[in-house]
Design a protein around this motif. Structure first.
Motif, mmCIF file in Angstrom:
data_model
loop_
_atom_site.group_PDB
_atom_site.id
_atom_site.type_symbol
_atom_site.label_atom_id
_atom_site.label_comp_id
_atom_site.label_asym_id
_atom_site.label_seq_id
_atom_site.Cartn_x
_atom_site.Cartn_y
_atom_site.Cartn_z
ATOM 1 N N ASN A 24 0.829 -1.202 0.000
ATOM 2 C CA ASN A 24 0.000 0.000 0.000
ATOM 3 C C ASN A 24 0.866 1.256 0.000
ATOM 4 O O ASN A 24 0.554 2.240 -0.681
ATOM 5 C CB ASN A 24 -0.919 -0.002 1.219
ATOM 6 C CG ASN A 24 -2.004 -1.059 1.134
ATOM 7 O OD1 ASN A 24 -2.565 -1.285 0.067
ATOM 8 N ND2 ASN A 24 -2.289 -1.706 2.248
ATOM 9 N N VAL A 25 1.945 1.231 0.770
ATOM 10 C CA VAL A 25 2.971 2.278 0.762
ATOM 11 C C VAL A 25 4.323 1.579 0.872
ATOM 12 O O VAL A 25 4.389 0.353 0.943
ATOM 13 C CB VAL A 25 2.765 3.293 1.920
ATOM 14 C CG1 VAL A 25 1.551 4.162 1.676
ATOM 15 C CG2 VAL A 25 2.642 2.577 3.270
ATOM 16 N N ALA A 53 6.391 0.285 8.380
ATOM 17 C CA ALA A 53 6.946 0.050 9.709
ATOM 18 C C ALA A 53 6.632 1.205 10.655
ATOM 19 O O ALA A 53 6.266 0.989 11.827
ATOM 20 C CB ALA A 53 8.456 -0.160 9.606
ATOM 21 N N LEU A 54 6.780 2.435 10.184
ATOM 22 C CA LEU A 54 6.480 3.596 11.028
ATOM 23 C C LEU A 54 5.008 3.619 11.419
ATOM 24 O O LEU A 54 4.666 3.963 12.564
ATOM 25 C CB LEU A 54 6.862 4.881 10.305
ATOM 26 C CG LEU A 54 8.361 5.071 10.050
ATOM 27 C CD1 LEU A 54 8.614 6.306 9.195
ATOM 28 C CD2 LEU A 54 9.144 5.160 11.362
ATOM 29 N N THR A 95 2.579 1.226 -5.574
ATOM 30 C CA THR A 95 1.908 1.511 -4.307
ATOM 31 C C THR A 95 0.567 2.180 -4.593
ATOM 32 O O THR A 95 0.254 2.513 -5.736
ATOM 33 C CB THR A 95 2.780 2.398 -3.410
ATOM 34 O OG1 THR A 95 3.106 3.609 -4.122
ATOM 35 C CG2 THR A 95 4.070 1.683 -3.017
ATOM 36 N N THR A 96 -0.217 2.385 -3.558
ATOM 37 C CA THR A 96 -1.598 2.823 -3.781
ATOM 38 C C THR A 96 -2.018 3.899 -2.786
ATOM 39 O O THR A 96 -2.988 3.746 -2.055
ATOM 40 C CB THR A 96 -2.547 1.601 -3.753
ATOM 41 O OG1 THR A 96 -3.877 2.034 -4.024
ATOM 42 C CG2 THR A 96 -2.494 0.894 -2.419
ATOM 43 N N GLU A 97 -1.276 5.001 -2.790
ATOM 44 C CA GLU A 97 -1.614 6.104 -1.901
ATOM 45 C C GLU A 97 -3.000 6.683 -2.198
ATOM 46 O O GLU A 97 -3.634 7.241 -1.298
ATOM 47 C CB GLU A 97 -0.552 7.200 -2.015
ATOM 48 C CG GLU A 97 0.769 6.867 -1.350
ATOM 49 C CD GLU A 97 1.688 6.006 -2.200
ATOM 50 O OE1 GLU A 97 2.806 5.696 -1.736
ATOM 51 O OE2 GLU A 97 1.289 5.625 -3.331
ATOM 52 N N GLY A 130 -0.518 5.994 4.158
ATOM 53 C CA GLY A 130 -1.078 4.657 4.290
ATOM 54 C C GLY A 130 -2.211 4.522 5.283
ATOM 55 O O GLY A 130 -2.861 3.477 5.335
ATOM 56 N N ILE A 131 -2.472 5.565 6.080
ATOM 57 C CA ILE A 131 -3.539 5.470 7.078
ATOM 58 C C ILE A 131 -4.540 6.613 6.899
ATOM 59 O O ILE A 131 -5.018 7.216 7.856
ATOM 60 C CB ILE A 131 -2.980 5.436 8.514
ATOM 61 C CG1 ILE A 131 -1.942 6.529 8.759
ATOM 62 C CG2 ILE A 131 -2.394 4.059 8.819
ATOM 63 C CD1 ILE A 131 -1.466 6.595 10.206
ATOM 64 N N GLY A 132 -4.866 6.886 5.636
ATOM 65 C CA GLY A 132 -5.906 7.853 5.319
ATOM 66 C C GLY A 132 -5.566 9.246 5.782
ATOM 67 O O GLY A 132 -4.458 9.746 5.573
ATOM 68 N N TYR A 133 -6.539 9.892 6.443
ATOM 69 C CA TYR A 133 -6.328 11.236 6.960
ATOM 70 C C TYR A 133 -5.682 11.227 8.348
ATOM 71 O O TYR A 133 -5.378 12.289 8.897
ATOM 72 C CB TYR A 133 -7.664 11.981 7.062
ATOM 73 C CG TYR A 133 -8.332 12.263 5.729
ATOM 74 C CD1 TYR A 133 -7.704 13.034 4.754
ATOM 75 C CD2 TYR A 133 -9.602 11.763 5.457
ATOM 76 C CE1 TYR A 133 -8.318 13.302 3.541
ATOM 77 C CE2 TYR A 133 -10.230 12.030 4.241
ATOM 78 C CZ TYR A 133 -9.589 12.793 3.283
ATOM 79 O OH TYR A 133 -10.207 13.051 2.088
#
Length: 342
Positions: free
Chosen positions: A33-34, A40-41, A71-73, A80-83
């Protein structure tokens, strides 16, 4: 857990952290996804948000085995975690490579570890090259990936995780051919994961279960990108992540919903939701430009080859959401209790 976090990977991680009967031995990260470092972060930040520092987080493959990384931003947001925006984690990324983690941990705990893979299969394929006995040494394996005689979500025939690294998926399924049925991976594919369709009322119920002082309303008529004002930091994080996912699904004419594929796979791995499976011989197309990443299941033995997978054929979305909401809600109450002003 081997993940490419990812909004639905994040929900899966938070769910497993909420289960008192689940111990996460390690989290390995792959690009998907990223990029792998951002994955990892994300995982480290989510562990700290949930008060669970100390779980090893290791980076593995940063590119697929043979094809360029995509990847799929646009689906999961720039990080990777939206907003959602989380503070930079204090805990450092492990010095071990993800492949070393897979091999060393499973060798050290034979028959005890269940693997859950919700990203591309690159890390596990590389680990199998190092230790071909992993399928026998694991207690079990749950994979989110593929679509079987069902519309793909990346190409007309291919699911995202498999399409990112079809060569890895092909190697993994080949490694399981001929094993006893109870050792075969449980495969959660699109035909059942897309039934786990989160809607705004699920998020509202989750905020109520977490004891948030105000209902969490993420609604289709609201402006895009509106940020949560919840005083509960876990509710706010999940709300901001899922709003992005709702908006993405609406953009592609699927409604104001979110298919939380990986959360279902996590419930399966934890043994906390009912499902049925069908044994099949699975292979992955890697050569055709038109069909690359397509997963094919022989349910009738037409190839004359033994099964190498158990594909989930039925599930219970209502039960799954009840499980997610009650369990994550309890964790949300604990997180809220530690946060000033909640």
């Amino acid at each position: 857990m081997d993940v490419d976090t990812g909004i639905d990977d994040a929900l899966a991680l938070v769910y497993l952290l909420s289960r008192p009967d689940v111990r996460i031995q390690a989290i390995t990260c792959t690009a998907g996804n990223v990029g792998a470092r951002q994955v990892a972060l994300n995982n480290l930040a989510l562990l700290e948000l949930c008060g669970r520092q100390g779980i090893e987080v290791a980076i593995g493959a940063e590119v697929p085995l043979e094809i360029p990384l995509v990847t799929t931003e646009e689906t999961h947001g720039p990080q990777g975690i939206g907003y959602a925006e989380l503070p930079a984690p204090v805990q450092q990324i492990s010095a071990r490579h993800a492949v070393d983690v897979w091999v060393e941990e499973v060798r050290a705990h034979p028959g005890e570890i269940t693997g859950l893979i919700t990203g591309p299969l690159t890390n596990f394929a590389l680990a199998l090259r190092r230790e071909p006995e992993l399928p026998r040494l694991l207690k079990g394996l749950v994979i989110m990936g593929g679509s079987y005689y069902y519309q793909g979500n990346t190409t007309p025939t291919a699911e995202w995780n498999t399409s990112v690294d079809p060569h890895a998926a092909k190697e993994v399924f080949a490694a399981y051919r001929g094993l006893p049925e109870d050792k075969l991976p449980i495969v959660c594919a699109l035909e059942t994961t897309e039934r786990i369709e989160m809607q705004p009322e699920h998020l509202r119920h989750l905020s109520e279960a977490a004891g948030a002082p105000e209902p969490e309303l993420v609604l289709p008529e609201q402006p895009e990108g509106l940020r949560s004002r919840s005083g509960n930091p876990l509710v706010a994080c999940l709300s901001d992540a899922l709003r992005f996912y709702f908006e993405f699904h609406r953009l592609y004419d699927q409604g104001y919903v979110a298919h939380v594929h990986d959360a279902f796979a996590a419930c399966v791995a934890a043994g906390r939701t009912p499902f049925t499976t069908r044994p099949a011989t699975v292979d992955v197309e890697t050569d055709s430009p038109l069909l690359i990443g397509t997963t094919v299941a022989d349910f009738r033995g037409l190839w004359g080859l033994p099964p190498n997978a158990r594909i989930v054929s039925d599930n219970n979305p209502e039960h799954c959401f009840d499980e997610l909401i009650s369990s994550i809600g309890a964790l949300g109450r604990a997180v809220g209790a530690r946060s000033p002003g909640t």
